[in-house]
Design an enzyme around this catalytic site. Structure first.
Site: not given
Ligand code: SAH
Length: 390
Positions: A12, A347
């Protein structure tokens, strides 16, 4: 804290730090921040998450056909493949909201009997592209957005009825058409199939409206810590004019505004590019009885440039840009506006370092740097920085 490793870790790549115990993940993030931001001053210890699993209130699952069966999984942009989360992983992905996982599993189970076929990126055939589930953790409201290719939605009504019958927690269902080749994208055409087409949630004691396409932080538990940190840094006394740049649905500005019983900024001016988010921000101000907030749909850099050109002033500027950081135009105009304090919520520590360089060369001093872990198990992290004029 230990956790059971995810069987999908290698396939993933969504959780880059999956192989490390949580404590070590925090050390790694702290070390990287010291490397990138250490030259600007002391970095407070990163604020961890008490239970770092299943924190995401927003889940996106892409549909595909695997072994002749409709299935859903995590879209991996690097390989353009969908990593299936098998039904045997009953709790689903360890970052995602289990309520969303169950809804996605039901959609997969129902789709064939309603003749819904997954869209194939290569051939361009099929209909169901992906599903977006947003969950207000405090309100309990759940939004399901079914994203399809253009075309008729066969037995739309009965499909939605059956989905909502099996999941009474769903409060609204929206159908969105993505005619582009970009996966996980929401097109401009939406139709509400059930409920109001939006959900609400509570953050820092205020109620916020969330529509399918507007930005809302994905980890609400840590977001409260992040916003409270930014608010503390802003040191508001009731008289300030505050600019909330890259404001999304106005969450930061509104939690910092004065309202009955709360001392905050006297006036809040929010700016945001996404028009839908600006509408949400205006609605959020009304909903929470904040009368002194105004929101503008514009590029933050151009907006600041215009304010600076008109000789406007601001006492505090809060900026919370996307990963690319603030534009040069924005930073130059910020230096012209010269607010007493700048609170930078970031971020991406790399663009943060670049922007702090510009602002410190322009005369600001970094006073505090506080990281908050909003994204356990991933390499990402939020940082709040307080700057003031020297
Ligand atoms: N402060 C908000 C949103 C932060 S995310 C919150 O905490 O929820 C960054 C936001 O910047 C997004 O809403 C995005 O739409 C907006 N944005 C991106 N580029 C922009 C630009 N050039 N000008 C203004 N807003 C922009």
């Amino acid at each position: 804290m230990t956790h059971t490793p995810c069987p999908l870790y290698k396939k993933c790549s969504g959780c880059q730090l999956q192989n490390l115990p949580y404590e070590e993940q925090l050390h790694l993030k702290q070390a990287r921040l010291i490397r990138l931001l250490g030259r600007f001053g002391h970095i407070e210890e990163i604020i961890p998450m008490e239970d770092p699993t299943h924190y995401r209130n927003k889940v996106q699952s892409a549909f595909c056909m695997k072994s002749g069966r409709l299935t859903a999984g995590i879209y991996q942009s690097a390989t353009r493949r969908i990593v299936e989360v098998p039904a045997s992983m009953q709790d689903g992905c360890m970052l995602e909201d289990p309520a969303a996982t169950r809804i996605v599993q039901t959609i997969c189970a129902l789709a064939p009997s309603f003749k819904l076929k997954p869209y194939d990126l290569v051939t361009g055939r099929g209909f169901l592209r992906h599903v977006l589930v947003r969950h207000g953790f405090q309100s309990g409201q759940v939004m399901v957005v079914l994203v399809t290719a253009p075309g008729d939605f066969p037995s739309c009504r009965s499909f939605v009825n059956e989905l909502c019958r099996r999941h009474p927690e769903i409060t609204t269902v929206v159908w969105n058409v993505n005619p582009t080749s970009t996966p996980l994208f929401l097109g401009s055409e939406s139709k509400t199939l059930f409920g109001e087409g939006i959900i609400t949630d509570t953050l820092c004691g205020l109620t916020f409206r969330i529509s399918p396409r507007s930005f809302y932080q994905v980890n609400p538990v840590q977001t409260e810590i992040l916003y409270n940190t930014a608010r503390r840094f802003a040191r508001l006394t009731g008289g300030e004019r505050l600019i909330d740049a890259y404001c999304g649905t106005g969450t930061i500005g509104l939690t910092m505004a004065s309202r009955p019983g709360v001392v905050g900024a006297k006036e809040v001016i929010g700016v945001e590019l996404n028009r839908e988010a600006v509408q949400d921000a205006r609605d959020n101000a009304r909903r929470n009885g904040v009368e002194t907030a105004q929101f503008y749909a514009a590029d933050a850099g151009e907006f600041m440039k215009e304010l600076a050109a008109r000789g406007k002033s601001a006492d505090v500027v809060v900026t919370d840009p996307p990963r690319a950081g603030c534009s040069r135009e924005f930073l130059q105009s910020l230096l012209t506006l010269a607010p007493k304090r700048v609170v930078y919520v970031s971020c991406n520590p790399e663009t943060l370092a670049r922007d702090l360089g510009t602002l410190t060369r322009g005369g600001y001093r970094v006073r505090k740097i506080q990281p908050v872990d909003l994204f356990p198990f991933t390499e990402h992290c939020e940082v709040v920085v307080l700057m003031s004029q020297t």
